[in-house]
Design an enzyme around this catalytic site. Structure first.
Site, PDB file in Angstrom:
ATOM      1  N   PRO A 268      -9.935  -1.676   8.736  1.00 33.27           N
ATOM      2  CA  PRO A 268      -9.954  -0.891   7.508  1.00 33.27           C
ATOM      3  C   PRO A 268     -11.282  -0.179   7.303  1.00 33.27           C
ATOM      4  O   PRO A 268     -12.315  -0.806   7.152  1.00 33.27           O
ATOM      5  CB  PRO A 268      -9.729  -1.940   6.401  1.00 33.27           C
ATOM      6  CG  PRO A 268      -9.309  -3.181   7.101  1.00 33.27           C
ATOM      7  CD  PRO A 268      -9.854  -3.112   8.467  1.00 33.27           C
ATOM      8  N   GLU A 269     -11.226   1.113   7.310  1.00 29.39           N
ATOM      9  CA  GLU A 269     -12.384   1.904   6.918  1.00 29.39           C
ATOM     10  C   GLU A 269     -12.160   2.289   5.463  1.00 29.39           C
ATOM     11  O   GLU A 269     -11.123   1.986   4.887  1.00 29.39           O
ATOM     12  CB  GLU A 269     -12.481   3.155   7.811  1.00 29.39           C
ATOM     13  CG  GLU A 269     -12.634   2.839   9.285  1.00 29.39           C
ATOM     14  CD  GLU A 269     -14.051   3.031   9.794  1.00 29.39           C
ATOM     15  OE1 GLU A 269     -14.927   3.384   8.985  1.00 29.39           O
ATOM     16  OE2 GLU A 269     -14.287   2.834  10.977  1.00 29.39           O
TER      17      GLU A 269
END
Length: 271
Positions: free
Chosen positions: A2-3
């Site tokens: 997850p960015e």
DNA sequence: AGTGCGGCCTGTCCGC
DNA sequence: TGCGGACAGGCCGCAC
């Protein structure tokens, strides 16, 4: 992994199902995350109304009258809305069971993420208090970046990945933004010009903004499917393309390690 | 204070 | 086919 765009997409996806809803109970099947899930979490949250769902950097904040749940997805974490009673998958560690019959389910194979309980102003919590500005906000400007580069001997890639300078720039987007800005990842931060900073800030914003737009098209996945946002759908120009030709000049992209992070760049386009 | 690195984890991929 | 090992990565916390 997850960015920031994925975290924001998650926030938007779960918000309609949580806002002003009551948490019936919390089930912690596996408390061993990056930090132990506090014992107090379940008892404090019982019966609480969720008053807001915010984001700060890659942290999600579920606010209630009594306190705030701080959630970080780490490397492999995800949140998804299940129906109460839905079969558990491996690594479904925590359930937030809602009075609506829905259930916010935290899933994290590598357990690099965290779930914490904070009372008082969460922005004063040590994990949040020292964070840099949001990359998509006006505060993250060329002037700001230039000022933060002053006197710093670290490679520029390390600097923009430092959450105390700016939040939410992970390895993938650091590589992409530096390529787009034509800046060598190992350039010493202090050696960036105003022009460099202008290009770099612009490209960081653009790459994150694009990913956010793409992620926004897959919101329904958070309710039904595997919750995989589409930010990977954007074409990555350098990340994962070491040895392959640069899309601008055909020179083979070089892959190195910088601060234990895989780093890909074009030795000709990036100086 | 700034810098660099170890460590936390498991799924995936590779070579034998 | 099975196995061991390398690798991936966010980010804290430590040592220098």
């Amino acid at each position: 992994m997850p960015e920031l765009p994925e975290v924001e997409t998650t926030r938007r996806g779960i918000k309609p199902f949580l806002l002003n809803r009551k948490i019936l109970k919390v089930v912690v099947r596996e408390p061993r995350l990056r930090w132990p899930v506090p014992d107090a979490l379940a008892e404090e949250l019982r019966g609480q109304l969720v008053t807001a769902i915010d984001r700060r950097g890659k942290y999600l904040l579920l606010r209630t009258r009594k306190g705030t749940v701080l959630i970080h997805l780490g490397m492999s974490g995800s949140l998804r809305l299940a129906v109460v009673g839905e079969a558990l998958k491996k690594h479904d560690h925590v359930d937030f069971i809602l009075a609506s019959g829905r259930c916010l389910r935290y899933h994290d194979p590598r357990r690099f993420g965290s779930i914490l309980w904070v009372t008082g102003d969460p922005n004063l919590h040590p994990l949040l208090a020292e964070l840099g500005p949001e990359p998509l906000g006006v505060e993250f400007s060329p002037d700001y970046l230039l000022a933060r580069c002053r006197g710093r001997s670290v490679p520029i890639k390390s600097l923009i990945m430092d959450s105390h300078v700016v939040v939410g720039v992970g390895n993938i987007y650091a590589n992409e933004a530096l390529f787009a800005a034509g800046i060598h990842p190992e350039r010493v931060a202090d050696r960036l010009t105003a022009e460099h900073c202008e290009a770099l800030v612009r490209e960081i914003k653009q790459v994150l903004d694009r990913a956010l737009t793409v992620g926004g098209t897959t919101l329904r996945d958070f309710v039904h499917g595997d919750g995989k946002p589409g930010y990977f759908a954007q074409s990555l120009k350098v990340y994962g393309r070491g040895g392959q030709p640069c899309l601008q000049c055909m020179t083979p992209l070089r892959e190195t390690r910088l601060g234990q992070r895989s780093t890909v760049f074009c030795p000709r386009c990036q100086t």
